[in-house]
Design an enzyme around this catalytic site. Structure first.
Site, PDB file in Angstrom:
ATOM      1  N   ASP A 231       3.392 -41.627   5.836  1.00 19.25           N
ATOM      2  CA  ASP A 231       2.130 -42.324   5.624  1.00 19.25           C
ATOM      3  C   ASP A 231       1.829 -42.476   4.130  1.00 19.25           C
ATOM      4  O   ASP A 231       2.247 -41.654   3.316  1.00 19.25           O
ATOM      5  CB  ASP A 231       1.025 -41.473   6.279  1.00 19.25           C
ATOM      6  CG  ASP A 231      -0.145 -42.303   6.713  1.00 19.25           C
ATOM      7  OD1 ASP A 231      -0.157 -43.508   6.426  1.00 19.25           O
ATOM      8  OD2 ASP A 231      -1.044 -41.742   7.369  1.00 19.25           O
TER       9      ASP A 231
ATOM     10  N   ASP B  30       3.286 -43.129  14.954  1.00 19.03           N
ATOM     11  CA  ASP B  30       2.473 -41.928  15.114  1.00 19.03           C
ATOM     12  C   ASP B  30       1.184 -42.250  15.860  1.00 19.03           C
ATOM     13  O   ASP B  30       0.534 -43.234  15.574  1.00 19.03           O
ATOM     14  CB  ASP B  30       2.148 -41.409  13.702  1.00 19.03           C
ATOM     15  CG  ASP B  30       1.976 -39.929  13.682  1.00 19.03           C
ATOM     16  OD1 ASP B  30       1.980 -39.310  14.748  1.00 19.03           O
ATOM     17  OD2 ASP B  30       1.830 -39.388  12.565  1.00 19.03           O
TER      18      ASP B  30
ATOM     19  N   ASP C 112       1.930 -30.645  13.919  1.00 26.38           N
ATOM     20  CA  ASP C 112       2.484 -30.556  12.557  1.00 26.38           C
ATOM     21  C   ASP C 112       2.866 -29.132  12.171  1.00 26.38           C
ATOM     22  O   ASP C 112       2.098 -28.189  12.362  1.00 26.38           O
ATOM     23  CB  ASP C 112       1.456 -31.079  11.547  1.00 26.38           C
ATOM     24  CG  ASP C 112       1.305 -32.583  11.662  1.00 26.38           C
ATOM     25  OD1 ASP C 112       1.838 -33.162  12.623  1.00 26.38           O
ATOM     26  OD2 ASP C 112       0.646 -33.168  10.789  1.00 26.38           O
TER      27      ASP C 112
HETATM   28  C1  GLA Z   1       0.554 -36.845  11.470  1.00 25.97           C
HETATM   29  C2  GLA Z   1       2.033 -36.519  11.645  1.00 25.97           C
HETATM   30  C3  GLA Z   1       2.611 -36.059  10.336  1.00 25.97           C
HETATM   31  C4  GLA Z   1       2.418 -37.132   9.291  1.00 25.97           C
HETATM   32  C5  GLA Z   1       0.938 -37.483   9.179  1.00 25.97           C
HETATM   33  C6  GLA Z   1       0.713 -38.708   8.288  1.00 25.97           C
HETATM   34  O1  GLA Z   1      -0.185 -35.720  11.169  1.00 25.97           O
HETATM   35  O2  GLA Z   1       2.226 -35.547  12.637  1.00 25.97           O
HETATM   36  O3  GLA Z   1       3.985 -35.754  10.481  1.00 25.97           O
HETATM   37  O4  GLA Z   1       3.161 -38.257   9.646  1.00 25.97           O
HETATM   38  O5  GLA Z   1       0.387 -37.805  10.450  1.00 25.97           O
HETATM   39  O6  GLA Z   1      -0.626 -39.046   8.147  1.00 25.97           O
END
Ligand code: GLA
Length: 747
Positions: free
Chosen positions: A422, A497, A563
């Site tokens: 991102d 995502d 994450d």
């Molecule tokens: C989510 C995903 C991360 C990353 C962020 C980017 O949290 O799980 O791996 O890509 O978005 O904003």
């Protein structure tokens, strides 16, 4: 009137706090504890100024979020607190700083003392780096210099806190604000800086952040963790001035598993500060000088799609990589082994590639599988920008990591995707609806061509909602346009995502599996229409459920956990607990993805990059488990700053061969014996890979052979990290807490 009342209240609270909350330990000064402040929603930087008129502001309890006190919840914007405090003269010898400790702020804050910024947590949407949440540090300790912030001792001072909230509750909560003078010795800290590049050593640094010079004694002990023997010990008198750390380098052999303990005893206060660090140790033998093929002998491509494949071959350069029976339509560059071209007819194309240098020659029989469901024959290996750069990613940083991927030999070990996460997207779409990169990526096409020229592939990030998790433009309503743009640029991988798509489900009150599958399938249809292969990686939904439907939207991999972070707790939860029972959802071309790697220097774009918080043992466990899980192997650190230890973790050809094994079978938890967990997977050559992990909080002496999950007698038990067969004696060993042994067992 209200203001007068509040000022009186603070003074009284301060006095009461002085009377009741006397801090006795460590010679700290008395703490002032403040639970009430003034509050206003909105944003105006002049509200930081001590002299501004805040008489019309509302009174607020700082120990509770604002929505618990009648102010609107879901107020997704800025608000300010102003706290008037009388700071008495300190009774200690430490007069150059005070500490302002503020409680948890939901979710981003900046703290001003008499108009001067003294600290912040997270980053405001209005800042250059854009919004990033600050919830990771529950309490904030900010330090204000007495002189710098014009603190008037014995008079009224103003602490102003600018808060920003996105989603749910907002503002300060859970504790009061505290103000106190720290004792001089609190300015002293020990930093153990382990440097595993060049001659490995650990710098013991004693840092003094306050004005008073201090003196003390430093003792250092280096202990061999396997034998318990003291390898080195020394002691030194040190004087530590402000801004000038005393540095003592301690050299060590990186093939030994050692702990370093440093103890500083302050002469004046007698305070003892101790730090122990597990030092980095290298298990992977160096690459031989002669050529060696390190990749799986297979690569998949759809009929007619461009082939982009760089043969991973280690060994001294210059090296010549050639093929005498290359199928028609393909081309192979001699100096760096980049395979390109197209094959229109489906089928398996097998040919022999030769690598030759001054030290020898190696060959690999290689098969290019051309067919509709052939991409992702082995889990993708490469790099993703998120765990190091977060939303601060830029073209320059991508190039630096990609160049380092080649220069440091990671490309010779199979890492070939360079993926941006991102933060690349422009604020608005072009008039024709197409997406554009923001100013941090002056030429997306130029960047991707640069990577392709070197045989590396490029990954991009978006999502099915209106915005991404970082608040940038995502693909809702523009899926076709985005897929076309990816093709125009030459994108090879899309991480799609979930993020704000949740709002669409709310809007439509649609909660079935089909509401998850629909947006992902839609994008995949458009990706499939492009004349190139785009590996399709699905982001997490509600943490862990994507694996149940990822295959129905033709995903090539899907997240099986929320994450990750660089802590043992995260690796334990994401890697061990959340992957149990999931092997059934993984198959060749459709991999489970427990998230990106957290070894090396990480930081998520929040301030300076820092060394991962995992210990060396935990890092071996992390890589061992991820390779067993047939997981995507996406490096999450800045490769340009990668040290020898991290390279040793990522470039062990026998370890990586398990991840890339052509059978494509993910490991299962096959045995749990107290703290010991055994995870195992079958391999294409009939052997098995076995990870024996100690997930407990103390070391365990074990007999590895009792944990080999097979009835048949083993012909050889190989330690894949050390790349050597173990003797029966060596099977009895200690597995340190959070550590592991990684075996390949042949029958
Ligand atoms: C989510 C995903 C991360 C990353 C962020 C980017 O949290 O799980 O791996 O890509 O978005 O904003």
């Amino acid at each position: 009137m209200k203001k007068l009342f509040i000022a009186a209240f603070f003074i009284l609270t301060g006095l009461l706090a002085n009377a009741q909350k006397r801090i006795t330990e460590d010679n700290a000064s008395e703490k002032i504890s403040i639970s009430k402040g003034l509050f206003k929603q909105g944003d105006d930087m002049t509200w930081a100024e001590p002299g501004m008129d805040d008489s019309s502001w509302d009174e607020i309890d700082v120990t509770k979020c604002w929505d618990q006190q009648g102010f609107p919840a879901y107020y997704n914007s800025y608000a300010w607190y102003r706290i008037h405090v009388k700071i008495p003269k300190s009774n200690t010898d430490q007069q150059n700083v005070i500490i302002v400790k503020i409680p948890k702020v939901d979710d981003v804050d900046e703290c001003y003392m008499n108009g001067r910024l003294i600290g912040s947590s997270g980053s405001m949407p209005s800042s250059a780096d854009g919004y990033a949440t600050g919830v990771f540090a529950p309490e904030r300790y900010y330090e204000a210099g007495i002189k710098e912030t014009c603190i008037r001792l014995g008079e009224d001072n103003v602490i102003a806190i600018r808060a920003y909230n996105r989603g749910g509750s907002g503002g300060m909560c859970e504790d009061s604000v505290h103000v106190y003078f720290p004792p001089a010795v609190d300015g002293i800290s020990l930093r153990l800086n382990d440097i595993s590049t060049g001659q490995h050593h650990c710098n013991v640094e004693i840092v003094n952040k306050y004005a008073t010079m201090t003196k003390g004694e430093l003792e250092i002990t280096l202990t061999d963790r396997e034998t318990g023997a003291v390898v080195k010990s020394l002691s030194k008198k040190v004087t530590v001035k402000r801004g000038k750390p005393a540095v003592v380098p301690v050299y060590y052999d990186s093939d030994k598993m050692c702990n370093l303990t440093a103890t500083y005893t302050d002469t004046k206060f007698g305070k003892v500060i101790t730090e122990t660090k597990q030092l980095k140790y290298i298990l992977t033998p160096p690459d031989p000088a002669a050529p060696r093929f390190n990749g799986a002998p297979v690569f998949g491509v759809r009929p007619g799609s461009p082939v982009i494949y760089r043969f991973p071959v280690s060994g001294e350069r210059p090296m010549k990589i050639t093929c005498s029976d290359l199928p028609e339509g393909l081309d192979l560059t001699e100096n760096d082994g980049v395979l390109s071209g197209r094959i229109v007819q489906a089928g398996n194309y097998t040919f022999t590639v030769t690598a030759e240098n001054a030290n020898g020659k190696a060959t690999q029989e290689f098969t290019l599988k051309v067919g509709d469901d052939m991409i992702g024959q082995t889990p993708p290996m490469g790099w993703n920008s998120w765990n190091c750069w977060g939303l601060t990613i830029s073209q320059e940083k991508v190039i630096a990591s990609a160049q380092a991927l080649i220069d440091k030999g990671l490309a010779d070990h199979g890492y070939n995707y360079i993926n941006i996460d991102d933060g690349w997207e422009a604020d608005v779409r072009n008039p024709d609806g197409s997406i554009e990169a923001n100013e941090k990526f002056p030429s997306m096409k130029g960047l991707i061509d640069w990577l392709h020229d070197r045989g590396l592939k490029f990954g991009i990030y978006s999502g099915p909602g209106e915005t991404t998790c970082g608040g940038y433009l995502a693909s809702l309503g523009y899926e076709k346009k985005d897929a076309e743009k990816y093709n125009e640029w030459g994108v090879d991988y899309l991480k799609y995502d979930w993020c704000s798509y949740e709002n669409e489900r709310h809007k439509n009150n649609d909660w079935g599996f089909s509401s998850c599958i629909r947006p992902y399938l839609l994008m995949q249809q458009f990706l499939r229409q492009q004349p190139r292969d785009i590996f399709y990686s699905l982001g997490p939904l509600g943490g862990t459920q994507v694996h149940l439907w990822g295959l129905y939207c033709d995903g090539n991999s899907w997240r099986t956990a929320p994450d990750i972070e660089d802590t043992w707790e995260a690796v334990y939860s994401v890697g061990f607990r959340l992957q149990e029972g999931k092997s059934q959802y993984s198959s060749v071309g459709h991999w489970n993805d427990p998230d990106m790697l957290v070894v090396g220097k990480v930081g998520w774009g929040r301030g300076e990059l820092r060394e991962t918080r995992l210990t060396p043992d935990e890092q071996y466990t992390h890589i061992t488990l991820w390779t067993l899980l047939a997981s995507n192997m996406l490096i999450g650190c800045d490769i340009a700053k990668m040290d020898d230890f991290t390279l040793n973790l990522l470039c062990n050809n026998e370890v990586n061969a398990i991840n890339q094994d052509m059978l494509g079978k993910q490991a299962d938890l096959v045995l749990k014996d107290g703290d010991i967990e055994v995870w195992s997977r079958p391999l294409a050559d009939g052997s098995i890979a076995v990870g024996i992990f100690n997930v407990g909080e103390k070391d365990h002496l074990v007999d590895l052979k009792t944990y080999i999950p097979s009835e048949s007698p083993a012909k050889a038990v190989r330690d894949v990290w050390r790349q050597k067969d173990l003797t029966p004696d060596e099977l009895v060993c200690t597995i340190p807490l959070h550590g592991c042994r990684y075996l390949k067992v042949t029958f």
